[in-house]
Write a protein that holds these residues in place. Structure first.
Motif, PDB file in Angstrom:
ATOM      1  N   GLN A  73       0.913  -1.128  -0.101  1.00  0.00           N
ATOM      2  CA  GLN A  73       0.013  -0.041   0.047  1.00  0.00           C
ATOM      3  C   GLN A  73       0.929   1.274  -0.160  1.00  0.00           C
ATOM      4  OE1 GLN A  73      -3.145   0.103  -0.440  1.00  0.00           O
ATOM      5  NE2 GLN A  73      -3.159   2.331  -0.414  1.00  0.00           N
ATOM      6  N   SER A  74       2.143   1.087   0.720  1.00  0.00           N
ATOM      7  CA  SER A  74       2.867   2.293   0.694  1.00  0.00           C
ATOM      8  C   SER A  74       3.539   2.551  -0.461  1.00  0.00           C
ATOM      9  CB  SER A  74       4.183   1.998   1.785  1.00  0.00           C
ATOM     10  OG  SER A  74       3.550   1.840   3.104  1.00  0.00           O
ATOM     11  N   VAL A  75       3.944   1.515  -1.313  1.00  0.00           N
ATOM     12  CA  VAL A  75       4.328   1.681  -2.754  1.00  0.00           C
ATOM     13  C   VAL A  75       3.429   2.126  -3.638  1.00  0.00           C
ATOM     14  CG1 VAL A  75       5.179   0.280  -4.848  1.00  0.00           C
ATOM     15  CG2 VAL A  75       5.743  -0.490  -2.424  1.00  0.00           C
ATOM     16  N   MET A  76       1.947   1.755  -3.224  1.00  0.00           N
ATOM     17  CA  MET A  76       1.013   2.381  -4.243  1.00  0.00           C
ATOM     18  C   MET A  76       0.948   4.035  -4.052  1.00  0.00           C
ATOM     19  SD  MET A  76      -0.064   0.055  -6.208  1.00  0.00           S
ATOM     20  CE  MET A  76      -1.182   1.033  -7.054  1.00  0.00           C
ATOM     21  N   VAL A  77       0.927   4.426  -2.651  1.00  0.00           N
ATOM     22  CA  VAL A  77       1.036   5.841  -2.219  1.00  0.00           C
ATOM     23  C   VAL A  77       2.034   6.363  -2.840  1.00  0.00           C
ATOM     24  CG1 VAL A  77       0.987   7.353  -0.326  1.00  0.00           C
ATOM     25  CG2 VAL A  77      -0.486   5.439  -0.422  1.00  0.00           C
ATOM     26  N   VAL A  78       3.529   5.949  -2.723  1.00  0.00           N
ATOM     27  CA  VAL A  78       4.222   6.582  -3.094  1.00  0.00           C
ATOM     28  C   VAL A  78       4.319   6.761  -4.864  1.00  0.00           C
ATOM     29  CG1 VAL A  78       6.766   6.330  -3.221  1.00  0.00           C
ATOM     30  CG2 VAL A  78       5.793   6.084  -1.119  1.00  0.00           C
ATOM     31  N   GLY A  79       4.008   5.659  -5.432  1.00  0.00           N
ATOM     32  CA  GLY A  79       3.841   5.627  -6.890  1.00  0.00           C
ATOM     33  C   GLY A  79       2.936   6.831  -7.207  1.00  0.00           C
ATOM     34  N   SER A  80       1.683   6.805  -6.889  1.00  0.00           N
ATOM     35  CA  SER A  80       0.712   7.528  -7.185  1.00  0.00           C
ATOM     36  C   SER A  80       1.081   9.072  -6.740  1.00  0.00           C
ATOM     37  CB  SER A  80      -0.689   7.445  -6.497  1.00  0.00           C
ATOM     38  OG  SER A  80      -0.665   7.499  -5.235  1.00  0.00           O
ATOM     39  N   ALA A  81       1.856   9.237  -5.817  1.00  0.00           N
ATOM     40  CA  ALA A  81       2.374  10.548  -5.608  1.00  0.00           C
ATOM     41  C   ALA A  81       3.550  10.945  -6.520  1.00  0.00           C
ATOM     42  CB  ALA A  81       3.038  10.642  -3.945  1.00  0.00           C
ATOM     43  N   SER A  82       4.281  10.011  -6.742  1.00  0.00           N
ATOM     44  CA  SER A  82       5.284  10.490  -7.825  1.00  0.00           C
ATOM     45  C   SER A  82       5.008  10.545  -9.030  1.00  0.00           C
ATOM     46  CB  SER A  82       6.417   9.383  -7.910  1.00  0.00           C
ATOM     47  OG  SER A  82       6.041   8.055  -8.131  1.00  0.00           O
ATOM     48  N   LEU A  83       3.829  10.037  -9.657  1.00  0.00           N
ATOM     49  CA  LEU A  83       3.355  10.268 -10.871  1.00  0.00           C
ATOM     50  C   LEU A  83       2.331  11.567 -10.930  1.00  0.00           C
ATOM     51  CD1 LEU A  83       2.462   6.489 -11.794  1.00  0.00           C
ATOM     52  CD2 LEU A  83       4.031   7.937 -12.958  1.00  0.00           C
ATOM     53  N   GLY A  84       2.028  11.966  -9.956  1.00  0.00           N
ATOM     54  CA  GLY A  84       0.917  13.378 -10.110  1.00  0.00           C
ATOM     55  C   GLY A  84       1.468  14.237 -10.769  1.00  0.00           C
ATOM     56  N   ASP A  85       2.593  14.741 -10.482  1.00  0.00           N
ATOM     57  CA  ASP A  85       3.460  15.899 -10.976  1.00  0.00           C
ATOM     58  C   ASP A  85       3.751  15.571 -12.631  1.00  0.00           C
ATOM     59  OD1 ASP A  85       5.114  16.972  -8.181  1.00  0.00           O
ATOM     60  OD2 ASP A  85       2.969  17.318  -8.748  1.00  0.00           O
ATOM     61  N   PRO A  86       4.280  14.574 -12.936  1.00  0.00           N
ATOM     62  CA  PRO A  86       4.408  14.448 -14.371  1.00  0.00           C
ATOM     63  C   PRO A  86       3.143  14.156 -15.256  1.00  0.00           C
ATOM     64  CG  PRO A  86       5.833  12.941 -13.074  1.00  0.00           C
ATOM     65  CD  PRO A  86       4.928  13.492 -12.083  1.00  0.00           C
ATOM     66  N   MET A  87       2.111  13.528 -14.578  1.00  0.00           N
ATOM     67  CA  MET A  87       1.049  13.508 -15.485  1.00  0.00           C
ATOM     68  C   MET A  87       0.453  14.746 -15.657  1.00  0.00           C
ATOM     69  SD  MET A  87      -0.598   9.800 -13.984  1.00  0.00           S
ATOM     70  CE  MET A  87      -1.885   9.781 -15.096  1.00  0.00           C
TER      71      MET A  87
END
Length: 698
Positions: A73-87
């Motif tokens: 779940q932490s990976v998903m949170v970190v992943g979604s957070a890291s993809l927010g700005d580029p997207m």
């Protein structure tokens, strides 16, 4: 690395339901102080605890790859957070870089990113073999997929899917994580318990007591329990002491407000200058007496009192002295009336009196006489003694009216009747007074309309030389061609025009038309001589008089010596300073000046010496009986001799027979005017009259 785009995910998107800020504010504002403290404590303790858990998981993922499977779940949170700005910035290389960082985790075997923007293709990364098996739908032991939607500022940017290999999970690490969570929860509960007890006893309960105290202070004053809070040395103790200070200020403010309300109530019901009841209070008293009189069959009188010549005193001595006079009049009214009677100030110099318990008209007459005597006594204004009188109109309930407004109206009509009879007297209301007043109001309206409809016309009465009978001038006389009553003389409407203020506009028209007619006669080859134009007392005080006369003469090419302004003695004496200034301007203009109706007014010899008019006009009342009345003959001889001595001409008005004409010629009168010479005539008749006579210049 990129891979073929998988089919779109048909699963329904999570509804976007952010809480409205306004609703959140209302909810927060509705919380009690105790609940607010609990919420604040909960948020301030839970937030650091959650952050501690997240940070712990990230550290575990960095230190041991085997623990990453426990933190999907932490990976998903970190992943979604890291993809927010580029997207958000639509930066594909940055998106791929973020995906590759997710693949660095040994537990991650595949990553897919799908953007929500149109025509966007999904991006997949991971083991080619594993992705192919997953796309074919084959089951893989220990591999699970997690999906996360990516939002930025409440906007759905896309979704993240990650395939994890759960076979890398470690039970020991998982147990350690649960122990960390348990420790954090224990710390939160302990902190909440201690802080809630402390804040409740130290803040919430004292504030509740102060709130109750504040309510009690407003309603009933300070309660003894407030002393507990005042003895505290902290901020709440200071608040308690301030509340008592506020209580004192409130009591002072309430007292001042009550005093202000009393003053406002007095101002609403009493006259500020005289202290008498005003019209509002007087109306209430009269209407109350009307109800009592109707039930008991009683009667009462209403007197309308208006001061005579108050404006003259006010203008001569100033408004301060005028106010002093009104105060003295109010005092005399109060001291003269019976105890049951009520006086009020209507407005300006108008007063009303409610005479209660009246049996007959004689009582009202007696009361009015006492009031007139009281008003007639001299009044010392500053160092100047002044005299003022009053005119009183009387109406009785129920004989003249049965309601307040009609009573006041009828008493007002009766007061004007008293003024018309000579002032300083009283008059009872009679129905015919009201009829005449209504006719007067109707005539005033018609007079205003007559100016717009051009219903006025000038007639001209010739003036001749007393010795040889040649025409030397004419007097312009105003007439009103009334559509229903025919031709009206000035005596029927001039007074009304002065009272209504229409005289100024009428005077402008008269001066222009008289100069225009004089120019027309001259253009026809006639020599009418001097055009005499009458100016009323109100017009004479108008600063536009000289300017309008100059404009009329210039517009029609009339020389100043061809125009004569006729003024009465009362007009000259009304305002000495203003009169002298206007006379000086007329002299500078070059027009002739005549004193009309000489002998009927003040007949001030000092004014004759100062003003030096060109001629005096003897009033017809002295000329009418000179054949039989020795006093009239003596007055006429005296006026002619005085004028001759001062170098002035004399015109006798009202000459009707040969005997009057012979006497005036014998005594040296200069000019004659009257029905015995010629009646006032329209312009065309005067032209025919001039053609039949020998015209001689002045």
């Amino acid at each position: 690395m990129s891979a073929p785009v998988p089919p779109p995910d048909d699963s329904p998107a999570a509804p976007q339901t952010p809480a409205p800020w306004g609703r959140l504010q209302q909810w927060w504002a509705g919380l009690s102080l105790r609940a607010s403290l609990l919420w604040v404590l909960g948020v301030t303790l839970v937030t650091p605890a959650l952050l501690l858990l997240v940070v712990g998981q990230r550290i575990a993922q960095t230190q041991q790859q085997t623990l990453l499977a426990e933190a999907m779940q932490s990976v998903m949170v970190v992943g979604s957070a890291s993809l927010g700005d580029p997207m958000w910035a639509i930066d594909t290389p940055a998106i791929e870089a973020a995906m590759r960082r997710l693949l660095d985790n040994p537990a991650v075997v595949g990553v897919r990113v799908r953007e929500e923007r149109p025509d966007a293709q999904a991006i997949e990364m991971g083991s080619p073999t594993m992705l192919a098996r997953l796309q074919r739908g084959e089951a893989v032991d220990g591999v699970v997929v997690r999906r996360e939607e990516i939002f930025r500022e409440g906007l759905l940017l896309g979704s993240l899917q990650v395939w994890f290999d759960t076979r890398l999970q470690s039970p020991a690490v998982r147990q350690g994580q649960w122990q960390l969570v348990a420790l954090v929860l224990l710390q939160m509960c302990a902190s909440l318990l201690v802080l809630s007890v402390f804040l409740t006893r130290r803040v919430a309960r004292p504030v509740e007591r102060l709130k109750a105290l504040a309510s009690a202070m407003v309603a009933h004053g300070a309660e003894p329990s407030a002393r507990t809070e005042r003895r505290r040395l902290d901020e709440l103790g200071q608040l308690g002491r301030l509340m008592f200070e506020v209580q004192q200020q409130l009591q002072d403010s309430f007292g001042a407000l009550e005093e202000k309300n009393r003053q406002l109530q007095h101002m609403a019901l009493y006259d500020a200058l005289t202290g008498l009841p005003n019209r509002n209070l007087f109306r209430e008293l009269v209407e109350h007496d009307i109800g009592q009189a109707q039930r008991a069959g009683g009667r009462f009188g209403l007197l309308f009192v208006d001061l005579d010549r108050f404006k003259t005193i006010n203008d001569a001595l100033g408004h301060a002295m005028g106010d002093q006079l009104l105060i003295e009049v109010a005092h005399r009214l109060r001291s003269t009336l019976r105890e049951a009677d009520v006086a009020c100030r209507q407005s300006g110099d108008e007063f009303m009196v409610l005479a209660r318990q009246v049996v007959d008209w004689q009582e009202l007459a007696t009361l009015s006489e006492r009031l007139l005597q009281a008003l007639a006594r001299p009044v010392l204004l500053g160092n100047t003694p002044a005299r003022v009188s009053g005119s009183i109109g009387i109406a009785m309930f129920p004989d003249d009216a049965s309601d307040f407004e009609t009573l006041v109206k009828h008493a007002d009509v009766a007061m004007y009747q008293a003024k018309s009879l000579g002032r300083a007297r009283y008059s009872f209301f009679l129905p015919e007074f009201n009829t005449r007043r209504q006719a007067s109001v109707a005539l005033e309206q018609q007079l205003s309309e007559a100016i717009e409809r051009r219903e006025f016309v000038l007639h001209y009465q010739p003036q001749v030389h007393a010795q040889h009978g040649h025409m030397v001038g004419c007097e312009a006389l105003l007439r009103w061609r009334h559509p229903a009553r025919g031709l009206l003389a000035p005596g029927e409407f001039i007074t009304m025009a002065e009272e209504s203020g229409l005289i100024a506009e009428m005077g402008l028209w008269v001066r222009d038309e008289a100069c225009a007619q004089l120019a027309r006669w001259k253009a026809e080859g006639l020599r009418p001589g001097v055009m005499a134009i009458n100016v009323s007392a109100l017009e004479f005080r108008d600063h536009r008089l000289v300017d309008s006369l100059r404009d009329a003469m210039m517009r029609h090419d009339i020389a100043p010596q061809e125009v004569e302004v006729e003024l009465t003695e009362s007009a000259l004496m009304a305002d000495s300073d203003t009169s002298l200034r206007i006379i000086d301007r007329l002299v500078e203009l070059g027009v002739r000046l005549a004193i009309d109706d000489f002998g009927t007014g003040y007949s001030s010899l000092a004014y004759l010496k100062r003003l030096r008019p060109h001629q005096l006009k003897i009033d017809r009342s002295f000329v009418r009986d000179i054949a039989t009345d020795a006093d009239d003959r003596a007055i006429v001889k005296g006026v002619i001799g005085l004028a001759s001595t001062l170098g002035m001409d004399v015109t006798a008005e009202g000459v009707e027979d040969e005997g009057q004409r012979s006497f005036l010629c014998q005594e040296g009168c200069t000019y004659l005017q009257g029905y015995g010479i010629a009646r006032p005539m329209p312009a065309e008749d005067v032209a025919r009259w001039m053609r039949e006579r020998v015209v001689s210049p002045v």
